[in-house]
Write a protein that holds these residues in place. Structure first.
Motif, PDB file in Angstrom:
ATOM      1  N   SER B  21       3.495  -7.259  31.469  1.00 14.92           N
ATOM      2  CA  SER B  21       4.818  -7.029  30.878  1.00 14.92           C
ATOM      3  C   SER B  21       4.838  -7.459  29.417  1.00 14.92           C
ATOM      4  O   SER B  21       4.520  -8.591  29.084  1.00 14.92           O
ATOM      5  CB  SER B  21       5.848  -7.837  31.668  1.00 14.92           C
ATOM      6  N   SER B  46      10.191  -6.923  30.190  1.00 11.53           N
ATOM      7  CA  SER B  46      11.313  -7.409  31.004  1.00 11.53           C
ATOM      8  C   SER B  46      12.638  -7.035  30.374  1.00 11.53           C
ATOM      9  O   SER B  46      12.781  -7.028  29.150  1.00 11.53           O
ATOM     10  CB  SER B  46      11.289  -8.935  31.099  1.00 11.53           C
ATOM     11  N   SER B 219      -2.609 -15.194  23.542  1.00 10.84           N
ATOM     12  CA  SER B 219      -3.365 -16.269  24.194  1.00 10.84           C
ATOM     13  C   SER B 219      -4.781 -16.358  23.629  1.00 10.84           C
ATOM     14  O   SER B 219      -5.269 -15.442  22.966  1.00 10.84           O
ATOM     15  CB  SER B 219      -3.445 -16.005  25.696  1.00 10.84           C
ATOM     16  N   GLY B 247      -5.003 -15.373  29.444  1.00  8.69           N
ATOM     17  CA  GLY B 247      -6.324 -15.708  28.927  1.00  8.69           C
ATOM     18  C   GLY B 247      -7.458 -14.814  29.395  1.00  8.69           C
ATOM     19  O   GLY B 247      -8.624 -15.188  29.269  1.00  8.69           O
ATOM     20  N   SER B 269      -2.665  -9.977  25.864  1.00  5.15           N
ATOM     21  CA  SER B 269      -3.195 -10.329  24.529  1.00  5.15           C
ATOM     22  C   SER B 269      -4.433  -9.521  24.170  1.00  5.15           C
ATOM     23  O   SER B 269      -4.590  -9.072  23.031  1.00  5.15           O
ATOM     24  CB  SER B 269      -3.517 -11.829  24.464  1.00  5.15           C
TER      25      SER B 269
END
Ligand SMILES: Cc1cc2nc3c(=O)[nH]c(=O)nc-3n(C[C@H](O)[C@H](O)[C@H](O)COP(=O)(O)OP(=O)(O)OC[C@H]3O[C@@H](n4cnc5c(N)ncnc54)[C@H](O)[C@@H]3O)c2cc1C
Ligand SMILES: Cc1cc2nc3c(=O)[nH]c(=O)nc-3n(C[C@H](O)[C@H](O)[C@H](O)COP(=O)(O)O)c2cc1C
Lengths: 490, 331
Positions: B21, B46, B219, B247, B269
Motif C-alpha cells: 500500500s 490507504s 526503508s 526492508g 521502498s
C-alpha cells in the motif's frame, strides 16, 4: 469617478435627508423598540403550503421602524450588503413616506427586492453591521422587513416603474437557467440594449425561487410579479428548453447568439451514501420540494403517498432542511424532525426560519447523525439509526466540529426521510463542453469578471459557487452582464 | 521451473511478490506494469479517515464565503469521502477493464468504528478483491491502557468481519506488549491474513531550522530483521496466512521471509527506488534460487526455518547479546 463613499455622502447631504434627521432626537429614535413582523398564527398556517407566514409591515409600522434608523455618517450596514444597496436612502424614503422612491433606490442595485427582502439572511449581512447591533448592542433596524415593504408597496400600488432601456443594439445573448443569477443578468443586459433570451429547462421561471423555496416563505406570485418587470422590458423566456439537449451551444451560436451566461445552478442532489439510503421513502430535499412546489403534490387530490409521511425526518440544518421539514408538517406529518449533527447555533439556516419552524412544532434532534436506514418488507423505510455526536474543536468554518460518540446509536421510527445535506452543480452543461474548465467538484471556473475558459461563455450563481445565496447569485449576474458587455463591445 | 503460486488475502496469487500500500498503486497504468513485471497482487493506497478531515478543512478554507455557502460546505466531508470511494471504484474498475487479473486489494485506516465499517463495505461494493486494514493506534495517550487499545482493535475488527464478505487482512505494527498473543488471536478471527509489519512515517528534527521534518521515508535493507524474527516465531502457530513487509530489498531477503514462514512479501521502498523492474528481478531471483536448491513450489519452501522447525529455536526468542549465542569482537 466618484467613489462609493463620495456618492453616499452626496446622497446623505440632500436637503430632505438633513431635514428628516432633525425631526427626531437620537434618543427618541433609539428608544423605539424594533418592530415585530406580523405573522399568521402557527396553528393556522401549518394547514397551508401556500400561505405566507410573514404578513408584511403596515405603513405605520414601516414608517416607525424606518425612523429608528440613525442615517449614520458612516453607514456600516451597506458594507454588510453584498450588492451595496444604499440602505439609509431607501429607509429614509420610507420614513418620509416616499415608498415608490424607496423601491427605486432598491432597484438600482437589486433586480429582485421583494425576493431579497424575504430570503436574504439579513441577520448576518446588513443587520449585523447596523449601528444598533455594533454600537448600541440593541436589536438592529429591520432592514429586511423594510426592503420587503418598499418592494411590496410598489407592486401593490400598481405603479411599478419599468427601468429605461438603451436603444436596441440587435446583439443576441442567451441566459441559461432562470434563477436569480440569470434574471439579474438578463435585467442588466436588456437595459444595455441587448436582445436577451432566457432558456429554462423546467416549465416555470425562477429557478430555486420557484422550485425550491416554498410558497409559505416566498409566494410564487411575488416572484412572478418581479418577472413581469423583466418581460415588460423585453426579456424573452423559453421554458421547457434544456440547453445541451433541446439545443446545443453550437445550435444557438448558429441562431446568432453572441454571448452566453450560464446560471444553471446546483440542482444535483447529494446523498450521504450510507447503508439503506436507496429505500423507498428516502428522497432528496430537491426532489421533495420540486414535487411539492412545482407539481402540485401538496394538493390533496394528488396521489402522492411517497411524499406523505407520519414520522418525517429531515437530515440537515440549512434553509433547504427547514423548508423541507416545514413542508412535511404542512403535508400532515405527525412528527417532523430535523436531524442535524451539530448543535443549534451551528445551523446554517436563517434565524427566522428556525424560529418559525419551532413555533410550528418542528422537533429538533441536534447532535445526531444518521448512519443507517432500515425498511419494511415492501422496501419502504421504517427505521433510522442515528449516532449521537459531541462537539470537538472548531473546524475551518469556525464552528465546533461534530465528533461521533462510539456506541451511542439509537433507532427511531420514520416513514419518510428527506436528505438535505447540500447540492452539487448541474453536470449537463460542463458535460457538453469539453473545453470548459471545471473544478474537481463540477463548478465552472471563472475569472473575477465571471468569464469562463471559453470566452463567449460567462457564468455565475450556484454553478460557479457550488451553492450560495440569492443575493450573491444576483451579484454574479450583474457582474457578468457588465463584463460580457465590455467583451462584446471590443 | 519452480511454481511461485501462493495464497494470501484468502486468494490464490500467481506470485508471492505483492506491491504494498502506497502511492505506487495509484493508476491503472502502474498497476498494469506491476502485473506485467510479475506482481501477485497490489494493495491500493490507504483511505485515511483523518485525511478526509484535513481535505475538508482545506476545501472549507478555499471555498469559504462565510454564511453564503455554509449550507453548501456543511456536509462537504461526505462529498470528499464519497469522492474517495468513487476514485477507488474507478481505479479498480478501470484496471479490471484494462485486463488486470491479479487481485486488487483496498486499504483503510480510520478512527471511528462506524467509518471502518463504512469504508470496508463501500470498497467491497467498489469491486476490491480483499481489504487490508492498516490498523495502528499510536499509543501516545498516557491515559490509555493497553487493554483498552486491544479491545478497540477487536471490536472494530469484529464489526468489519461481520459486515464484509470479501477476505479481510490486517497489516500490523510491532508495537504490542503481547505481540504473539495478539497475532494468534487475530488469526483466530475470520482474518484472511496478517502482514508483519507496517513501517510508519517517521519524524526527525532539523537542527538548523529547529523544526520537525520527515525522516527516512524509504526503508533500508537491514530493516527486514524484525519482520523476519516475528514471522519465524508465529509461522505454524497461526490460523491464517502471513506476509512480510518492511526492508525487502532483494530476492535473498524475500527468500528468507518465505523460509521463516511468510506466504508472500509486500514491497514498497524497493519499487520506489528501482521502478517496476524491481519486481521482475525479485521474482526471477526467487525462481532461480528455488530451482537451484530443488524447491518445486512455495509450499515446500514456506516455513522451512520457522520456530518449530529450526534446530536452534531459542534463537528466535533471544534478545540479549549473551556470549553463548555468538561472539562479537567489535569488528
Ligand atoms: C430550498 C432552498 C432554500 C433556499 N433558501 C435560501 C434563502 O432563504 N436565502 C438565500 O439567499 N438563498 C437561499 N437558497 C439558495 C438560493 O436559492 C440559490 O443560491 C440561488 O437560487 C442560486 O441561483 P442561480 O441563479 O445560480 O440558480 P438556480 O436558482 O438554481 O436556477 C438554475 C436554473 O437553471 C435551470 N437549468 C439548469 N440546467 C439547465 C439547462 N441545461 N438548460 C436550461 N435551464 C437549465 C434549472 O432548471 C434552474 O431553474 C435556497 C436554496 C434552496 C434549494
Ligand atoms: C511513500 C509511502 C507511502 C505509504 N503509504 C501507505 C499507506 O497508505 N498505507 C499503508 O498501509 N502503508 C503505507 N506505506 C507503508 C508501506 O506499505 C510499507 O508497509 C512500508 O513502506 C514498508 O515496506 P518497504 O520496506 O518495502 O518500503 C507507505 C510507504 C511509503 C514509503
Amino acid at each position: 469617478m466618484t467613489t462609493l463613499a463620495e456618492y453616499l455622502k452626496e446622497r446623505r447631504d440632500q436637503e430632505w435627508r438633513a431635514e428628516l434627521r432633525k425631526k427626531l432626537k437620537g434618543k427618541e429614535r433609539t428608544n423605539i423598540p424594533r418592530v415585530k413582523m406580523p405573522e399568521v398564527d402557527p396553528n393556522e398556517r401549518v394547514k397551508f403550503q401556500n400561505v405566507e407566514v410573514n404578513l408584511g409591515l403596515s405603513i405605520e409600522q414601516a414608517q416607525r421602524e424606518a425612523s429608528r434608523c440613525m442615517d449614520c455618517v458612516n453607514p456600516t450596514c451597506i458594507e454588510g450588503c453584498p450588492v451595496q444597496i444604499n440602505i439609509p436612502e431607501f429607509v429614509k424614503n420610507i420614513e418620509r413616506g416616499e415608498y415608490g422612491q424607496a423601491a427605486s433606490n432598491l432597484k438600482l442595485t437589486s433586480a429582485l427586492p421583494a425576493v431579497c427582502g424575504r430570503v436574504c439572511p439579513q441577520e448576518k449581512q446588513c443587520e449585523e453591521q447596523c449601528f444598533y447591533t455594533l454600537k448600541l448592542k440593541k436589536e438592529p433596524v429591520a432592514i429586511g422587513y423594510l426592503e420587503r415593504f418598499a418592494a411590496d408597496w410598489e407592486r401593490e400600488s400598481g405603479s411599478v416603474s419599468v427601468p429605461e432601456c438603451a436603444t436596441k443594439n440587435g446583439i443576441k445573448v442567451a441566459a441559461i437557467g432562470s434563477g436569480p443569477s440569470s434574471l439579474s443578468f438578463a435585467g442588466d443586459m436588456i437595459k444595455l440594449g441587448y436582445d436577451v433570451t432566457v432558456f429554462e429547462a423546467l416549465h416555470e421561471i425562477g429557478g430555486v425561487l420557484k422550485y425550491g423555496i416554498p410558497e409559505f416563505r416566498l409566494p410564487n406570485a411575488t416572484v412572478d410579479e418581479e418577472l413581469e418587470n423583466l418581460k415588460q422590458m423585453g426579456v424573452k423566456f423559453e421554458t421547457n428548453f434544456i440547453v445541451g439537449r433541446t439545443a446545443s451551444f453550437d445550435d444557438l451560436e448558429k441562431e446568432g447568439y453572441k454571448g452566453f451566461f450560464v446560471g444553471s445552478g446546483a440542482g444535483l442532489p447529494r446523498f450521504m451514501n450510507i447503508p439503506g439510503e436507496n429505500y423507498n421513502g428516502i428522497l432528496s430535499s430537491n426532489e421533495y420540494l420540486t414535487r411539492v412546489n412545482l407539481m402540485g403534490a401538496a394538493d390533496d387530490k394528488f396521489d402522492t403517498p411517497v411524499l406523505r409521511g407520519k414520522n418525517v425526518a429531515v437530515i440537515g440544518g440549512g434553509n433547504t432542511a427547514m423548508d423541507s421539514v416545514r413542508t412535511a408538517k404542512r403535508l400532515g406529518a405527525e412528527r417532523s424532525i430535523i436531524v442535524y449533527r451539530r448543535s443549534r447555533v451551528e445551523m446554517p439556516a436563517r434565524v427566522e426560519e428556525v424560529k418559525h419552524a419551532e413555533e410550528e412544532g418542528i422537533e429538533f434532534m441536534n447532535l445526531a447523525n444518521p448512519v443507517e436506514y432500515f425498511a419494511d418488507e415492501n422496501g419502504r423505510v421504517n427505521r433510522m439509526r442515528v449516532q449521537y455526536m459531541e462537539l470537538g474543536e472548531p473546524d475551518a468554518s469556525g464552528r465546533r466540529r461534530p465528533v461521533p460518540i462510539e456506541g451511542s446509536e439509537k433507532d427511531i421510527d420514520v416513514d419518510l426521510v428527506i436528505v438535505a445535506v447540500g447540492v452539487s452543480p448541474n453536470p449537463l452543461i460542463p458535460a457538453c463542453l469539453p473545453d470548459l474548465k471545471v473544478s474537481r467538484w463540477g463548478t465552472i471556473e471563472v475569472g473575477d469578471n465571471m468569464q469562463s475558459s471559453i470566452p463567449v461563455i460567462f457564468a455565475g450563481g450556484d454553478i460557479v459557487r457550488g451553492g450560495a445565496t440569492v443575493i450573491l447569485a444576483m451579484g454574479d449576474g450583474r457582474n457578468a452582464a457588465q463584463s460580457m458587455h465590455e467583451y462584446l463591445s471590443k | 521451473m519452480a511454481n511461485l503460486t501462493t495464497r494470501f488475502f484468502g486468494l490464490e496469487l500467481k506470485s508471492p511478490v505483492i506491491v504494498g500500500s502506497s502511492g505506487l498503486t495509484s493508476s491503472v497504468e502502474k498497476i498494469k506494469t506491476y502485473e506485467e513485471n510479475g506482481a501477485g497482487a497490489v494493495v491500493l493506497k490507504s483511505i485515511f479517515e483523518e485525511e478526509i478531515y484535513f481535505e475538508y478543512e482545506a476545501e472549507t478554507n478555499k471555498q469559504d464565503l462565510g454564511y453564503h455557502n455554509l449550507e453548501y460546505l456543511d456536509y462537504f466531508d461526505y462529498e470528499i469521502k464519497n469522492d474517495k470511494i468513487k476514485q477507488a471504484l474507478e481505479l479498480i474498475q478501470k484496471s479490471k477493464q484494462a485486463g488486470v487479473s491479479i487481485p486488487i486489494v483496498a486499504s483503510i485506516n480510520c478512527h471511528s468504528g462506524s467509518e471502518w465499517v463504512f469504508f470496508a463495505k463501500k470498497l467491497e461494493e467498489a469491486g476490491a478483491d480483499a481489504i487490508e486494514l492498516n490498523f495502528f493506534v499510536l499509543p501516545s495517550d498516557a491515559e490509555l491502557e493497553a487493554a483498552k487499545i486491544k479491545d478497540y482493535y477487536f471490536k472494530i475488527i469484529g464489526k468489519v468481519l461481520m459486515d464484509v464478505t470479501i477476505p479481510v487482512t490486517i497489516k500490523l505494527s510491532p508495537y504490542f506488549s503481547d505481540l504473539a498473543r495478539m497475532v494468534k488471536e487475530l488469526s483466530e478471527t475470520r482474518m484472511a491474513g496478517i502482514t508483519l509489519f507496517n513501517r510508519f512515517f517517521n519524524i526527525d528534527i532539523d537542527l538548523d531550522k529547529k523544526e520537525l521534518v520527515a525522516a527516512n521515508v524509504l526503508s533500508h535493507p537491514f530493516e527486514y530483521l524484525q519482520a523476519l524474527r516475528w514471522i519465524g516465531i508465529m509461522s505454524g502457530r497461526v490460523d491464517c496466512g502471513l506476509a512480510a513487509s518492511t526492508g525487502i530489498h532483494d530476492h535473498n531477503t524475500a527468500l528468507k521471509m518465505f523460509m521463516a514462514g511468510a506466504n508472500a512479501v509486500q514491497v514498497v521502498s524497493g519499487i520506489y527506488k528501482h521502478g517496476a523492474g524491481f519486481i521482475k528481478e525479485l521474482v526471477k531471483g526467487i525462481e532461480t534460487w528455488m530451482d537451484k536448491n530443488g524447491y518445486q513450489n512455495m509450499d515446500e519452501l514456506t516455513g522451512q526455518a520457522n520456530l518449530q522447525k529450526v534446530k536452534n529455536p531459542s534463537w528466535y526468542e533471544r534478545v540479549q547479546f549473551m556470549k553463548h549465542f555468538g561472539e562479537f569482537d567489535g569488528e
